[in-house]
Motif scaffolding. Sequence first.
Motif, PDB file in Angstrom:
ATOM      1  N   PHE B 233       0.866  -1.175   0.000  1.00 53.71           N
ATOM      2  CA  PHE B 233       0.000   0.000   0.000  1.00 53.71           C
ATOM      3  C   PHE B 233       0.901   1.222   0.000  1.00 53.71           C
ATOM      4  CE2 PHE B 233      -2.989  -2.757   2.762  1.00 53.71           C
ATOM      5  CZ  PHE B 233      -3.528  -3.362   1.630  1.00 53.71           C
ATOM      6  N   THR B 234       0.548   2.228  -0.802  1.00 55.54           N
ATOM      7  CA  THR B 234       1.406   3.408  -0.873  1.00 55.54           C
ATOM      8  C   THR B 234       0.569   4.652  -1.125  1.00 55.54           C
ATOM      9  OG1 THR B 234       3.324   4.391  -2.002  1.00 55.54           O
ATOM     10  CG2 THR B 234       1.863   3.019  -3.344  1.00 55.54           C
ATOM     11  N   ALA B 235       1.076   5.786  -0.655  1.00 55.41           N
ATOM     12  CA  ALA B 235       0.411   7.078  -0.886  1.00 55.41           C
ATOM     13  C   ALA B 235       1.167   7.790  -1.998  1.00 55.41           C
ATOM     14  CB  ALA B 235       0.436   7.905   0.402  1.00 55.41           C
ATOM     15  N   GLN B 236       0.511   8.053  -3.132  1.00 54.31           N
ATOM     16  CA  GLN B 236       1.132   8.738  -4.266  1.00 54.31           C
ATOM     17  C   GLN B 236       0.160   9.795  -4.755  1.00 54.31           C
ATOM     18  OE1 GLN B 236       4.249   8.072  -5.054  1.00 54.31           O
ATOM     19  NE2 GLN B 236       4.415   6.260  -3.727  1.00 54.31           N
ATOM     20  N   GLN B 237       0.678  11.009  -4.950  1.00 53.09           N
ATOM     21  CA  GLN B 237      -0.206  12.125  -5.296  1.00 53.09           C
ATOM     22  C   GLN B 237      -0.398  12.325  -6.795  1.00 53.09           C
ATOM     23  OE1 GLN B 237      -2.086  14.364  -3.637  1.00 53.09           O
ATOM     24  NE2 GLN B 237      -1.754  13.435  -1.635  1.00 53.09           N
ATOM     25  N   THR B 238       0.557  11.863  -7.607  1.00 57.97           N
ATOM     26  CA  THR B 238       0.444  12.100  -9.059  1.00 57.97           C
ATOM     27  C   THR B 238       0.774  10.822  -9.809  1.00 57.97           C
ATOM     28  OG1 THR B 238       2.779  12.677  -9.387  1.00 57.97           O
ATOM     29  CG2 THR B 238       1.294  14.479  -8.718  1.00 57.97           C
ATOM     30  N   GLY B 268      -3.149   4.362  -2.672  1.00 55.15           N
ATOM     31  CA  GLY B 268      -4.417   4.734  -2.064  1.00 55.15           C
ATOM     32  C   GLY B 268      -5.153   5.749  -2.920  1.00 55.15           C
ATOM     33  N   ILE B 269      -6.472   5.649  -2.942  1.00 54.62           N
ATOM     34  CA  ILE B 269      -7.283   6.688  -3.595  1.00 54.62           C
ATOM     35  C   ILE B 269      -8.496   6.956  -2.718  1.00 54.62           C
ATOM     36  CG2 ILE B 269      -8.461   4.984  -5.065  1.00 54.62           C
ATOM     37  CD1 ILE B 269      -8.758   7.239  -7.175  1.00 54.62           C
ATOM     38  N   VAL B 270      -8.755   8.254  -2.521  1.00 53.03           N
ATOM     39  CA  VAL B 270      -9.937   8.675  -1.762  1.00 53.03           C
ATOM     40  C   VAL B 270     -10.955   9.169  -2.787  1.00 53.03           C
ATOM     41  CG1 VAL B 270     -10.810  10.196   0.051  1.00 53.03           C
ATOM     42  CG2 VAL B 270      -8.447   9.367   0.156  1.00 53.03           C
ATOM     43  N   PRO B 271     -11.908   8.326  -3.166  1.00 53.49           N
ATOM     44  CA  PRO B 271     -12.845   8.726  -4.212  1.00 53.49           C
ATOM     45  C   PRO B 271     -14.062   9.436  -3.611  1.00 53.49           C
ATOM     46  CG  PRO B 271     -13.065   6.372  -3.757  1.00 53.49           C
ATOM     47  CD  PRO B 271     -12.146   6.945  -2.714  1.00 53.49           C
ATOM     48  N   ILE B 272     -14.239  10.688  -4.011  1.00 52.58           N
ATOM     49  CA  ILE B 272     -15.436  11.426  -3.567  1.00 52.58           C
ATOM     50  C   ILE B 272     -16.399  11.413  -4.743  1.00 52.58           C
ATOM     51  CG2 ILE B 272     -16.301  13.597  -2.631  1.00 52.58           C
ATOM     52  CD1 ILE B 272     -13.532  14.134  -1.525  1.00 52.58           C
ATOM     53  N   LEU B 273     -17.439  10.590  -4.608  1.00 50.80           N
ATOM     54  CA  LEU B 273     -18.300  10.309  -5.758  1.00 50.80           C
ATOM     55  C   LEU B 273     -19.550  11.177  -5.772  1.00 50.80           C
ATOM     56  CD1 LEU B 273     -17.946   6.444  -5.555  1.00 50.80           C
ATOM     57  CD2 LEU B 273     -17.351   7.818  -7.577  1.00 50.80           C
ATOM     58  N   GLY B 274     -19.970  11.584  -7.000  1.00 49.57           N
ATOM     59  CA  GLY B 274     -21.230  12.277  -7.202  1.00 49.57           C
ATOM     60  C   GLY B 274     -21.810  11.816  -8.534  1.00 49.57           C
ATOM     61  N   SER B 275     -23.110  11.991  -8.691  1.00 48.95           N
ATOM     62  CA  SER B 275     -23.692  11.563  -9.970  1.00 48.95           C
ATOM     63  C   SER B 275     -23.284  12.540 -11.079  1.00 48.95           C
ATOM     64  CB  SER B 275     -25.209  11.442  -9.858  1.00 48.95           C
ATOM     65  OG  SER B 275     -25.742  12.663  -9.399  1.00 48.95           O
ATOM     66  N   THR B 276     -22.899  13.745 -10.700  1.00 46.50           N
ATOM     67  CA  THR B 276     -22.268  14.671 -11.650  1.00 46.50           C
ATOM     68  C   THR B 276     -20.981  15.168 -11.013  1.00 46.50           C
ATOM     69  OG1 THR B 276     -23.347  16.600 -10.685  1.00 46.50           O
ATOM     70  CG2 THR B 276     -24.525  15.486 -12.479  1.00 46.50           C
ATOM     71  N   GLU B 277     -20.131  15.771 -11.839  1.00 43.02           N
ATOM     72  CA  GLU B 277     -18.876  16.276 -11.301  1.00 43.02           C
ATOM     73  C   GLU B 277     -19.145  17.365 -10.262  1.00 43.02           C
ATOM     74  OE1 GLU B 277     -15.930  16.999 -14.357  1.00 43.02           O
ATOM     75  OE2 GLU B 277     -14.817  18.324 -12.997  1.00 43.02           O
ATOM     76  N   SER B 278     -20.166  18.188 -10.545  1.00 41.31           N
ATOM     77  CA  SER B 278     -20.391  19.281  -9.594  1.00 41.31           C
ATOM     78  C   SER B 278     -20.957  18.751  -8.281  1.00 41.31           C
ATOM     79  CB  SER B 278     -21.291  20.363 -10.210  1.00 41.31           C
ATOM     80  OG  SER B 278     -22.575  19.842 -10.433  1.00 41.31           O
ATOM     81  N   GLU B 279     -21.765  17.680  -8.349  1.00 43.00           N
ATOM     82  CA  GLU B 279     -22.247  17.089  -7.102  1.00 43.00           C
ATOM     83  C   GLU B 279     -21.073  16.539  -6.281  1.00 43.00           C
ATOM     84  OE1 GLU B 279     -26.047  14.498  -6.755  1.00 43.00           O
ATOM     85  OE2 GLU B 279     -24.398  13.115  -6.289  1.00 43.00           O
ATOM     86  N   ALA B 280     -20.138  15.905  -6.961  1.00 39.05           N
ATOM     87  CA  ALA B 280     -18.949  15.377  -6.268  1.00 39.05           C
ATOM     88  C   ALA B 280     -18.174  16.521  -5.617  1.00 39.05           C
ATOM     89  CB  ALA B 280     -18.070  14.613  -7.251  1.00 39.05           C
ATOM     90  N   GLY B 360      -2.898  12.409   3.158  1.00 34.08           N
ATOM     91  CA  GLY B 360      -1.744  12.314   2.269  1.00 34.08           C
ATOM     92  C   GLY B 360      -1.976  11.422   1.067  1.00 34.08           C
ATOM     93  N   HIS B 361      -3.114  10.758   1.026  1.00 35.22           N
ATOM     94  CA  HIS B 361      -3.407   9.909  -0.133  1.00 35.22           C
ATOM     95  C   HIS B 361      -4.080  10.750  -1.224  1.00 35.22           C
ATOM     96  CE1 HIS B 361      -2.347   5.855   1.340  1.00 35.22           C
ATOM     97  NE2 HIS B 361      -2.423   6.466   2.510  1.00 35.22           N
ATOM     98  N   PHE B 362      -4.087  10.201  -2.423  1.00 33.84           N
ATOM     99  CA  PHE B 362      -4.619  10.869  -3.595  1.00 33.84           C
ATOM    100  C   PHE B 362      -6.144  10.975  -3.483  1.00 33.84           C
ATOM    101  CE2 PHE B 362      -6.019  10.110  -8.142  1.00 33.84           C
ATOM    102  CZ  PHE B 362      -5.814  11.418  -8.545  1.00 33.84           C
ATOM    103  N   THR B 363      -6.635  12.197  -3.466  1.00 35.99           N
ATOM    104  CA  THR B 363      -8.067  12.443  -3.330  1.00 35.99           C
ATOM    105  C   THR B 363      -8.622  12.867  -4.679  1.00 35.99           C
ATOM    106  OG1 THR B 363      -7.717  13.159  -1.058  1.00 35.99           O
ATOM    107  CG2 THR B 363      -9.784  13.789  -2.078  1.00 35.99           C
ATOM    108  N   PHE B 364      -9.747  12.306  -5.067  1.00 37.66           N
ATOM    109  CA  PHE B 364     -10.289  12.618  -6.384  1.00 37.66           C
ATOM    110  C   PHE B 364     -11.808  12.707  -6.300  1.00 37.66           C
ATOM    111  CE2 PHE B 364     -12.037  11.576 -10.523  1.00 37.66           C
ATOM    112  CZ  PHE B 364     -11.282  12.391 -11.358  1.00 37.66           C
TER     113      PHE B 364
END
Lengths: 447, 447
Positions: B233-238, B268-280, B360-364
Amino acid sequence: MTRQLHLNAFLMGTGHHEASWRLPQSDPTATTSVAHFQHLAQVAERGTFDSLFLADGPVMMGNVAQRPSGVIEPLTLLTALALVTERVGLIATASTSYNSPYNLARRFSGLDHVSNGRAGWNIVTTAGIEAARNFGVDEQPLHADRYARAAEFLDVTLKLWDSWEDDVFVGDKAAGVWGDNTKIHLADHRGKYFSVAGALNSPRSPQAYPLLVQAGSSDDGKDFAARYAEAVFTAQQTLGDAQAFYGDLKSRTHREGRDPNGIKILPGIVPILGSTESEAREREAELGEHIVHEHGQLMLSRLLRVPIDQLDLDSQLPDDLPPESEIEDFKSRYSLIVELGRREHLTVRQLIGRLGGGRGHFTFAGTPEQVADIIELWFTNGAADGFNIMPPLLPSGLELFVEHVVPILRDRGLFRREYTGVTLRDHYGLARPSNQYVRELSDSVAI
Amino acid sequence: MTRQLHLNAFLMGTGHHEASWRLPQSDPTATTSVAHFQHLAQVAERGTFDSLFLADGPVMMGNVAQRPSGVIEPLTLLTALALVTERVGLIATASTSYNSPYNLARRFSGLDHVSNGRAGWNIVTTAGIEAARNFGVDEQPLHADRYARAAEFLDVTLKLWDSWEDDVFVGDKAAGVWGDNTKIHLADHRGKYFSVAGALNSPRSPQAYPLLVQAGSSDDGKDFAARYAEAVFTAQQTLGDAQAFYGDLKSRTHREGRDPNGIKILPGIVPILGSTESEAREREAELGEHIVHEHGQLMLSRLLRVPIDQLDLDSQLPDDLPPESEIEDFKSRYSLIVELGRREHLTVRQLIGRLGGGRGHFTFAGTPEQVADIIELWFTNGAADGFNIMPPLLPSGLELFVEHVVPILRDRGLFRREYTGVTLRDHYGLARPSNQYVRELSDSVAI
């Protein structure tokens, strides 16, 4: 409500009789089968047993040629059973000599959380140089040292389990305040054996502490039990011995300033059940025929510190055995075996048969009525608060006990028909311990 | 069959976003709720995830005012989940600095037995003086020493897990022979950190060894991973950083004489999900608004060894931070934070926001399609063999991922529609390890 029995199911692979695995119906790999233990747990729960119990030592004992060997580490196995049972207590053995207080406190707190308050800890000091050598210790610690370490271990774990007051949680989402730091207490412990600085990283569990169980019957063991234990497992061969032990331990508990009712004494019983007395005796004989006496001879030689050629199968024990005071490991088991051999004038072969049947515990073959009579006799005559049920054969021995003995005990008003509480402490009629860091309300009122 | 993704559900109370507990739908006591984790495990299994994972340190970190605190010890919690799940792997963090090899080998062997081969061990060396002081150690062990001890710890546990050859069991009831003593091997280990004499008291488990997982990205950590780890497991930003890490670790693994395919790398990835990009983005903003920046300031001050008054919320990080080589604890996390701040010219307030979102993990933040695109991009461009999914909010973040992202990954042929194997090693396409004490058949043939 009259005084009620406490029943604990002492689980052991194919059963407590050492030859149990050789019977046709036995699964010789049961010792590491989680399905086997899941079934046993559910049978015990159907029988409204207070608890299940697993013995343990962190060492590979004996010799795999002789009998089933290898186990699933008990606290792990009982934790796995937590979500497939609902009420039965889960008592795991763990060593104070070969664990760290912080780790073990976490494990029992965790089991208590996941089981909703059903954890119990059989506290052992672990005899034997073989176990010591698995932990970088080259000399077997002396008996008294082991118990001194155990006492300090308990003091530390009790502090850790009290690290969190019960009302740490605030949960103010609007203000962003989750908890109250003033209600967290550091162990701040520096003793002879342990230094533990911090607080446990877990909220106080449903029972606060697991039920504290002890099983050594040496003087050190009894003093330790009197100070800490809430249940005691013991091996007693006769009503008289059991009464003497019971009286002694209740007195010691009283002298410690504790309520003698706060410590429940459960002698072991190996019930060999039959629908008639002769059927029970046949079952006992069938098991006995499967004992390999040469294995028992070797075991006795080690335990009694006697060369094997001085243990003639058809003679009694040698006269010149050392006194218990010279024994450092398995002290109380040593005395029990020597006394059993001498009292009943048993040959080594007969002694091996008796020990193979229940490793020094009281073995009784009879009908369900007769087993219930014995239980009632000991229970109502100052010898027991309940029993550690050690079926010679598993799963059948536990199934028979639950189907045939438990209903008799219920009909006599001696044992619960259903669980009335949720936690193991509830089953034992024990209150949840108060927190040592919280000033009692009664103290404040008194000021 | 094309190359398949590996997905791990990194579980964490109310979610990985530090303010997740403050949202209206969150249960702020979820961290110690076994029902919460049972639900999450079953959701992950519905999503055919390879595994669940829990982080850990044997220490009470931080401050209960700030955010949910207190956990159920992870190996205990995952063991409790073993009998209420069927296929999903169970990866627990455990420390090589604050355990005994014999005890920990037993616990993972036990979990592997009860789960029918689904145990995984995230091997950590445990930074920080606070943890050390819970185990009688007054000086924080140096980084290199911790890793040297970890390597010896692994060597001992691998010996212990090989104590029993697979065919010890004989089961000859008629002759009274249960097993073959010649197939039991003593650890007989005497090293710098550990002495362990005996054999493990448990048969070799379904997977033989738990899946070996590692998560430190320092040089010592990467060397350790190259030698022992099967998943990282690793934390990578790009993407670029992740590709560099991936290439480096596969090369190191090759240089250790191992197949680089035998080590799977999961950023690691922190996925912040929405049904549209703006909702996310709205969800991300809502979480961000609940961050208390003063808490983050304190955390940064400790991690970066900078007095808090030099961390102005509206300025960038100070210029004169020490180099990573002078850091003994949390080395790789230190560099990641400093580089993130410098590269993106973030103010301390912005940096706290980014770290609070996923430590510190990649958030998207994006739609399920966009998250699947990122996963595919990294997976097919030498940056990842899979992902450590770190939902910002739980349980909803995992539910959304399983309902909306997993089907897209399946439709693209990147992820399994159902489990094809039973054990965690099966999910990873890894063979059951051979036993170090058994001469390989191929060796004999070659003679």
